[in-house]
Scaffold this motif. Structure first.
Motif, mmCIF file in Angstrom:
data_model
loop_
_atom_site.group_PDB
_atom_site.id
_atom_site.type_symbol
_atom_site.label_atom_id
_atom_site.label_comp_id
_atom_site.label_asym_id
_atom_site.label_seq_id
_atom_site.Cartn_x
_atom_site.Cartn_y
_atom_site.Cartn_z
ATOM 1 N N GLU A 81 0.832 -1.209 0.000
ATOM 2 C CA GLU A 81 0.000 0.000 0.000
ATOM 3 C C GLU A 81 0.862 1.253 0.000
ATOM 4 O OE1 GLU A 81 -3.708 1.962 2.563
ATOM 5 O OE2 GLU A 81 -2.469 0.370 3.448
ATOM 6 N N VAL A 82 0.471 2.227 -0.843
ATOM 7 C CA VAL A 82 1.160 3.520 -0.862
ATOM 8 C C VAL A 82 0.634 4.369 0.286
ATOM 9 C CG1 VAL A 82 1.517 5.654 -2.155
ATOM 10 C CG2 VAL A 82 1.554 3.457 -3.351
ATOM 11 N N ALA A 83 1.534 4.885 1.119
ATOM 12 C CA ALA A 83 1.137 5.683 2.279
ATOM 13 C C ALA A 83 0.516 7.011 1.841
ATOM 14 C CB ALA A 83 2.341 5.937 3.175
ATOM 15 N N ALA A 84 -0.512 7.431 2.567
ATOM 16 C CA ALA A 84 -1.182 8.700 2.256
ATOM 17 C C ALA A 84 -0.207 9.874 2.355
ATOM 18 C CB ALA A 84 -2.364 8.912 3.191
ATOM 19 N N ASP A 85 0.715 9.821 3.309
ATOM 20 C CA ASP A 85 1.678 10.910 3.477
ATOM 21 C C ASP A 85 2.592 11.052 2.270
ATOM 22 O OD1 ASP A 85 0.688 11.659 5.906
ATOM 23 O OD2 ASP A 85 2.235 10.654 7.101
ATOM 24 N N THR A 86 2.909 9.932 1.625
ATOM 25 C CA THR A 86 3.755 9.978 0.428
ATOM 26 C C THR A 86 2.998 10.619 -0.725
ATOM 27 O OG1 THR A 86 4.831 7.934 1.154
ATOM 28 C CG2 THR A 86 5.208 8.612 -1.123
ATOM 29 N N ASP A 87 1.736 10.249 -0.869
ATOM 30 C CA ASP A 87 0.887 10.850 -1.901
ATOM 31 C C ASP A 87 0.770 12.351 -1.666
ATOM 32 O OD1 ASP A 87 -0.955 11.348 -3.871
ATOM 33 O OD2 ASP A 87 -2.608 10.281 -2.916
ATOM 34 N N ARG A 88 0.545 12.718 -0.435
ATOM 35 C CA ARG A 88 0.415 14.133 -0.091
ATOM 36 C C ARG A 88 1.697 14.903 -0.405
ATOM 37 N NH1 ARG A 88 -1.701 16.475 5.630
ATOM 38 N NH2 ARG A 88 -1.116 18.648 5.370
ATOM 39 N N ALA A 89 2.826 14.338 -0.035
ATOM 40 C CA ALA A 89 4.116 14.995 -0.270
ATOM 41 C C ALA A 89 4.360 15.188 -1.759
ATOM 42 C CB ALA A 89 5.245 14.178 0.360
ATOM 43 N N PHE A 90 3.938 14.229 -2.575
ATOM 44 C CA PHE A 90 4.115 14.339 -4.031
ATOM 45 C C PHE A 90 3.372 15.555 -4.567
ATOM 46 C CE2 PHE A 90 2.790 13.682 -8.395
ATOM 47 C CZ PHE A 90 3.958 13.247 -9.022
ATOM 48 N N HIS A 91 2.098 15.672 -4.216
ATOM 49 C CA HIS A 91 1.290 16.782 -4.742
ATOM 50 C C HIS A 91 1.775 18.127 -4.199
ATOM 51 C CE1 HIS A 91 -1.890 14.518 -6.908
ATOM 52 N NE2 HIS A 91 -1.532 13.558 -6.081
ATOM 53 N N HIS B 148 -8.974 13.641 2.603
ATOM 54 C CA HIS B 148 -8.439 12.406 3.154
ATOM 55 C C HIS B 148 -8.931 12.127 4.571
ATOM 56 C CE1 HIS B 148 -5.772 10.862 0.000
ATOM 57 N NE2 HIS B 148 -5.766 12.120 -0.388
ATOM 58 N N ARG B 149 -9.195 13.153 5.349
ATOM 59 C CA ARG B 149 -9.772 12.929 6.669
ATOM 60 C C ARG B 149 -11.159 12.316 6.543
ATOM 61 N NH1 ARG B 149 -9.486 18.286 10.156
ATOM 62 N NH2 ARG B 149 -11.059 17.108 11.278
ATOM 63 N N VAL B 150 -11.956 12.833 5.632
ATOM 64 C CA VAL B 150 -13.306 12.326 5.453
ATOM 65 C C VAL B 150 -13.284 10.980 4.749
ATOM 66 C CG1 VAL B 150 -15.535 12.750 4.381
ATOM 67 C CG2 VAL B 150 -14.293 14.622 5.435
ATOM 68 N N ARG B 151 -12.461 10.861 3.734
ATOM 69 C CA ARG B 151 -12.390 9.615 2.973
ATOM 70 C C ARG B 151 -12.004 8.449 3.860
ATOM 71 N NH1 ARG B 151 -7.207 7.613 0.180
ATOM 72 N NH2 ARG B 151 -7.084 7.007 2.364
ATOM 73 N N THR B 152 -11.037 8.665 4.741
ATOM 74 C CA THR B 152 -10.564 7.603 5.616
ATOM 75 C C THR B 152 -11.666 7.110 6.544
ATOM 76 O OG1 THR B 152 -8.316 8.488 5.554
ATOM 77 C CG2 THR B 152 -8.849 7.007 7.375
ATOM 78 N N ASP B 153 -12.526 8.037 6.979
ATOM 79 C CA ASP B 153 -13.541 7.683 7.954
ATOM 80 C C ASP B 153 -14.869 7.242 7.348
ATOM 81 O OD1 ASP B 153 -11.983 8.222 10.281
ATOM 82 O OD2 ASP B 153 -12.151 10.334 9.817
ATOM 83 N N LEU B 154 -15.151 7.662 6.128
ATOM 84 C CA LEU B 154 -16.452 7.353 5.545
ATOM 85 C C LEU B 154 -16.408 6.251 4.502
ATOM 86 C CD1 LEU B 154 -18.060 10.881 5.026
ATOM 87 C CD2 LEU B 154 -18.271 9.336 6.975
ATOM 88 N N VAL B 155 -15.314 6.136 3.792
ATOM 89 C CA VAL B 155 -15.256 5.206 2.661
ATOM 90 C C VAL B 155 -13.949 4.430 2.704
ATOM 91 C CG1 VAL B 155 -15.384 4.979 0.153
ATOM 92 C CG2 VAL B 155 -16.593 6.845 1.289
ATOM 93 N N ASP B 156 -14.056 3.121 2.614
ATOM 94 C CA ASP B 156 -12.867 2.280 2.553
ATOM 95 C C ASP B 156 -12.557 2.030 1.081
ATOM 96 O OD1 ASP B 156 -10.787 0.618 3.081
ATOM 97 O OD2 ASP B 156 -12.015 -1.101 3.679
ATOM 98 N N LEU B 157 -11.720 2.905 0.486
ATOM 99 C CA LEU B 157 -11.459 2.817 -0.946
ATOM 100 C C LEU B 157 -10.482 1.690 -1.263
ATOM 101 C CD1 LEU B 157 -10.998 6.543 -2.050
ATOM 102 C CD2 LEU B 157 -13.025 5.126 -2.178
ATOM 103 N N PRO B 158 -10.858 0.803 -2.195
ATOM 104 C CA PRO B 158 -9.892 -0.199 -2.632
ATOM 105 C C PRO B 158 -8.774 0.497 -3.395
ATOM 106 C CG PRO B 158 -11.827 -0.219 -4.052
ATOM 107 C CD PRO B 158 -12.127 0.723 -2.918
ATOM 108 N N GLN B 159 -7.562 0.015 -3.259
ATOM 109 C CA GLN B 159 -6.426 0.672 -3.900
ATOM 110 C C GLN B 159 -5.532 -0.353 -4.566
ATOM 111 O OE1 GLN B 159 -2.830 1.915 -1.678
ATOM 112 N NE2 GLN B 159 -3.340 4.021 -2.269
ATOM 113 N N ASP B 160 -5.141 -0.077 -5.798
ATOM 114 C CA ASP B 160 -4.120 -0.877 -6.465
ATOM 115 C C ASP B 160 -2.847 -0.045 -6.422
ATOM 116 O OD1 ASP B 160 -2.354 -2.126 -8.180
ATOM 117 O OD2 ASP B 160 -3.900 -2.734 -9.607
#
Length: 235
Positions: free
Chosen positions: A136-146, A170-182
């Motif tokens: 899994e790609v860490a959310a912090d890495t994605d954030r740092a990229f953008h 990301h705060r809302v997404r993490t708590d409301l929706v469990d997004l599948p990720q490739d």
């Protein structure tokens, strides 16, 4: 009356060209300057503190606040959570807002990202690849990229607004929706964004950004797990 006092205090800050951290007049001084009661001054200062315009340090005084976009993050987060539980596509709306901003900006970056930022972006892609290999790609890495990608625009306010959109989503997404990720797809899309920007190809860069957000939009179409807890306001 309360709103008028707030506006007058803001005008004092603007007219005085006071930076963040600068000391403001004391309560008695503000009472005399504005011709209002102590309670009116305190109510106005509390409201301005909630907006990040002033900072009340008990026992020390009142200072010009950081004037950050933190209140906007809270507002976006609450609005999105409330809308979600009313059956609205509020998370999708927030995603589309972020997509519109980033797609509109990417053309200005094509071929213009400083070499140091490109090197940092390459390193972040490599980190993504290592994380993807682990599952899994860490959310912090994605954030740092953008954040690093748009840093080259040299617009501090823009950076803060983009961070606000990212945080709220990301705060809302993490708590409301469990997004599948490739994770492999995530890495490929970020690599394509970087390659397009590096090449200076505006059309390719815009397509890469749209594909990235299109993938997130598709994942948002996944059903929300029943009984998923809401911890959006846990700190």
């Amino acid at each position: 009356m309360a709103s008028d006092i707030q506006e007058r205090i803001k005008k004092l800050i603007i007219d005085g060209r006071l930076p963040s951290g600068a000391s403001l007049p004391t309560e008695p001084e503000l009472m005399a300057l504005l011709g209002v009661s102590r309670n009116s001054v305190r109510e106005a200062l509390k409201a301005l503190q909630a907006m990040g315009i002033v900072e009340i340090r008990h026992g020390f005084g009142t200072y010009v606040g950081p004037m950050s976009v933190a209140p906007m993050i809270e507002g976006l987060t609450f609005r999105t959570v409330a809308g979600h539980y009313r059956g609205e596509d509020s998370l999708l709306q927030l995603l589309e807002l972020r997509e519109a901003v980033e797609t509109g900006l990417i053309a200005r970056l094509a071929g213009r990202v400083p070499a140091a930022d490109l090197a940092e972006l390459d390193a972040l892609i490599e980190r993504m690849e290592r994380e993807a290999a682990a599952g899994e790609v860490a959310a912090d890495t994605d954030r740092a990229f953008h954040a690093t990608l748009y840093r080259g625009l040299g617009n501090l306010l823009l950076g803060e607004v983009l961070e606000a959109f990212w945080d709220a989503f990301h705060r809302v997404r993490t708590d409301l929706v469990d997004l599948p990720q490739d994770p492999k797809v995530t890495c490929r899309q970020h690599r394509e964004i970087l390659d397009a920007v590096r090449s200076g190809d505006v059309i390719r860069a815009e397509q890469a950004i749209r594909e990235h957000f299109g993938n997130i939009r598709t994942r948002l179409g996944s059903p929300v797990p029943t009984g998923h807890p809401n911890h959006a306001y846990d700190k």
